[in-house]
Design an enzyme around this catalytic site. Sequence first.
Site, PDB file in Angstrom:
ATOM      1  CD  GLU A  85      64.927  48.159  29.537  1.00 57.87           C
ATOM      2  OE1 GLU A  85      65.787  48.733  29.817  1.00 57.87           O
ATOM      3  OE2 GLU A  85      64.146  47.364  30.501  1.00 57.87           O
ATOM      4  CE1 TYR A 135      58.776  50.736  32.012  1.00 53.94           C
ATOM      5  CE2 TYR A 135      58.476  48.228  32.157  1.00 53.94           C
ATOM      6  CZ  TYR A 135      58.111  49.658  32.703  1.00 53.94           C
ATOM      7  OH  TYR A 135      57.375  49.833  33.845  1.00 53.94           O
ATOM      8  CG  HIS A 195      53.367  47.908  33.964  1.00 52.74           C
ATOM      9  ND1 HIS A 195      53.536  48.879  34.974  1.00 52.74           N
ATOM     10  CD2 HIS A 195      54.329  46.851  34.085  1.00 52.74           C
ATOM     11  CE1 HIS A 195      54.584  48.409  35.686  1.00 52.74           C
ATOM     12  NE2 HIS A 195      55.339  47.375  35.061  1.00 52.74           N
TER      13      HIS A 195
END
Length: 796
Positions: free
Chosen positions: A528, A554, A595
Site C-alpha cells: 500500500e 488497509y 473490512h
Amino acid sequence: MASTSVKFAGGAAATLDPDDILRDYRIAYRSRQVSLLARGEVMLGRAMFGIFGDGKEVAQVALARVIEPGDVRSGYYRDQTLMFALGLLTVQQFFAQLYAHTDLEADPASGGRGMNAHFATRMLDEKGQFRDLTAAPHSSADVSPTGSQMPRLLGLAYASKLYRNLPELHDFTEYSHNGDEVAFGTIGNASCAEGVFWESINAAGVLQVPMLLSVWDDGYGISVPNELQVTKGNIGTLLQGFRRTRDEPGYELETVRGWDYPALLETYQRTVRIVRSEQVPAVVHVIELTQPQGHSTSGSHERYKSKQRLKWEKEHDGVGRMRRWIIEQELATEAELDAIEEEEASHVREARDAAWNAYEQPIRDEAETVGTLIGHLADASGDAADAVRALRDELAKRRDPLRRDVTMAGRRALYAARSAGDDAKRPLRDWLDAQKPIDEERYHAHLYDESETSALRVPVVAPEYDEGSVEVDAYKVLNAAFDRALARDPRVIAFGEDVGKLGDVNQGFVDLQAKYGELRVGDAGIREATIVGQAIGMAMRGLRPIAEIQYLDYLLYALQVMSDDLATLRYRTRNGQKAPVIVRTRGHRLVGVWHSGSPLGMMIHALRGMYIAVPRDMTRAAGFYNTLLQSGDPGIIVEVLNAYRLKEKLPSNIGELTTPFGVVDVLREGRDVTVVTYGASCAIALEAAKLLEGAGIDMELIDAQSLLPFDLEGRIAESLKKTNRVLFLDEDVPGGSSSYMMQQVLERQDGFHWLDATPRTLTGASHRPAYGRDGDYWSKPSVEDVYDTVVELMKE
Ligand SMILES: Cc1ncc(C[n+]2csc(CCOP(=O)(O)OP(=O)(O)O)c2C)c(N)n1
Ligand SMILES: [Mg+2]
C-alpha cells in the site's frame, strides 16, 4: 595543466576534461565551505537547526555528471553538493533556506517553509501548472521522515517506463522524451532499515524501472552504527539477492568508495548507461563516507564515535583525497588549487552575507516602522506611556529581530495602550492588519490548488438520464465512468491490488485491462505505501494516476506516505510542485474487524491538503472521480462497500457528470431535528427517519458527502435555523469525524446560536467492529440507536 581528456583506470567508460575535474573540485570545496559556515550560523543563533552535506561531496559531483535534463531526483538532506553541481541551487539560496527566508526568490524550494537542506526545484509555473519538465533536471521536494523519498522515487521512475511504452503518451513531450529520463534516488545507510525502503526496492525490481539509487553510507544513523541497522551490518551485501542475472530481471548493483573520485565517475557512467537504455533499476552503494562535523547541529559525534573512527574519517575525507589525486595526476598544482579554494571560500562568505542581509533587512525595516508607530501610540497613552515605550525599546534592542518579535511588540503595545483612543491606535492596528494577507501567503497559502484548476472550480454537471437509462448493478456505473476516463485521457493510469486482470475486487475496472492494456489498468503487489508513492511520482511527472487501496482498513500502511508526502507537497514547496493523485478505496460496514472500518477522523486529521469524500452511491462516486481528474488536487474517494450490491440508474452523461466537493445533499427535509451523516450511515438514518415518523418526529437528513472540505455553503447551519436540534452520525470512533463535523457546524458555521438542545454525536464503538452481522449491530450505530438518540434529543 594537462590538455587532453583524462581516461580513468579500469575501462574505456569514463573520460573527462581536466577543466571539468577542476570544476568538480571547486564545487566539492565550495560545498564543504558551505557546511562549515552554515554550522556557524546555527551556533550564532541565526538559524534554528542545521544539517549539511559534508563528507558526501565527492560522490555527488561524480553523480551530477550523469544527470541530464528531464531526470529527476528524490533524495534527502545530504545532497547540497549534488544540487550545487546540477545548477539547481545557489549558495545564497542554501543559506536563505537555513534562515527560513519567506521570499520565494530567496528560497525557491520552499519559500521559507521547508527545513534547511530540504531541496526542491520549481516544477510549476506561477499559475500552478507544469513547466516543461524536460528542459532541466528537477528535484522532487524532500521530506524529513527517513526513507520517505523511496515510494515517490519508484513513481518518478515508473513514469519513464510508461512514457516509453505507451504510444499514446508520446505526444506529451513537455513531460518526457520517450521515457529516457532516469529517477535518481539518494538515501542514507541507516534509513535502509525502514520498511518503505524494502517495499520500494522490491517494487522497483518487479516493475523494472529506470531508477538509480545511491546509498550514502557513512556507517551511522546519527549515533547508531550499521551493525544495529541492517543484517550483517552491510546494506550492499543484503541487496545481493536482487542482482539481475542473464535469465532473471533484477538490479544492477555496484559498490564504490565515496572518496575515490575516478572510481565514482566510472561507476556512475557505466551504471547510468544501462539504467537509461535498458530501463533497469540500480543501486550504487557508496561506502567509506564520512561526517566531518557529525550528524547535525544538534549534537556532537565525539560522544559516540571512537577516537580511531574519528581519525579514520579525517584520513578518508573525500575533498582532501580528491585534492591529492588531482596533484598526483598533475592536473593542477598546489598553488592552482589553493587559488581555487581561496576564491570559493570568499564566494561562500559573500553569498552567506548576501543571504543574511536579504533576509534580515526587510525585518529590520519592519521593526523600525513598528517601533515608530509604537512610539506615537505611547505619546497618546497617558499612564500607560512607559509600558508602551518599553515594548518599543525592547524591540529596538534586538540585534537580529524576527518577524514575530515585530508583530508581538505591535500587538502587545495595543494591549498595553488599552485606554488610548481609537485614533491613536489606528496607525499601528492598520499596519498589523495589512500584514495579515502577507502572512497568510507566507505561512498558510497553497495547502490546496488555488488556481483555475482547483477542484472547487470544476464546473458542476448533474447526472442526466434518458429513456435508454436502465437500472444496473452499481459497480457498472463506476465501470462506465472509468472506461470514459481512460478513453478520454491517455494520462489516466489505474493500478492497485487485483485492479488489472480481475478488474478490482468489486469489478469497477472489469474488462478495462483487456481494452486498454496492462500499463493503463494494472495489477500491483500487496504494497500500500508504494502504491501511493508510485502514484505520487507519476502525478509529479504529469500523469493522472488512480491508485487503489483495496480496503479502507488497509489505508494505514499508506497513511504515512500520504500524510508526510502527498498531502504536504504543494504546501511545502509553496506551489512549486503538485501531485494530483486519486486514491480510490472502499470501506464502511461489511463484515469483520478489518473490512468494516471507517477511520475518517484519522484521515481528515492526517491528510489536510487532500480532498476526502465518502459518496453514498456509485453515481456520486463517479462524479467525484470526474471532478478530481479535472483538478490539480489530490483526493481520496471512499466507496461504500454495501452499495455495490444495489442497483443504480446509469446516467447518460457518465463521462461528464461531476460531484462538487464541499456541497451537502439534503436527503430528506424535516422540521424537528437535523441529522448530519455520510456514506453508509445515510441508509441507516433514512430508515430511522421512517420509523420516527410514527413517533411524530420529522427528521431533516443531510448527507455531508465530502469531509474535506466540509459544507462550504453552510447549508447545515441553515437547517439548524429551522430544526434547532442536531445529531452528527457516523461509524467512526467517538470523537472522530463526528466531532470534526460538530466543530465545523457549531464553530465555523456559527450553528451554536440556533440550538435549543445539546448537540449530539452517535458513532461506532471505541473498538474495532466485531465480526458477523451481530458484531456489526453492536459495534456500529443501528437504525434503533438512531431512533433512540433522536427521541432522547427531542425530549430535551
Ligand atoms: C522516520 C524518522 N525517524 C527518525 C528520524 C530522525 N533521524 C533523522 S536523520 C536520522 C539518521 C539517518 O541516518 P542515515 O540514513 O544513515 O543518513 P545520514 O544522516 O547518516 O546521512 C534519524 C534517525 C527521522 N527523520 N525520521
Ligand atoms: Mg548514515
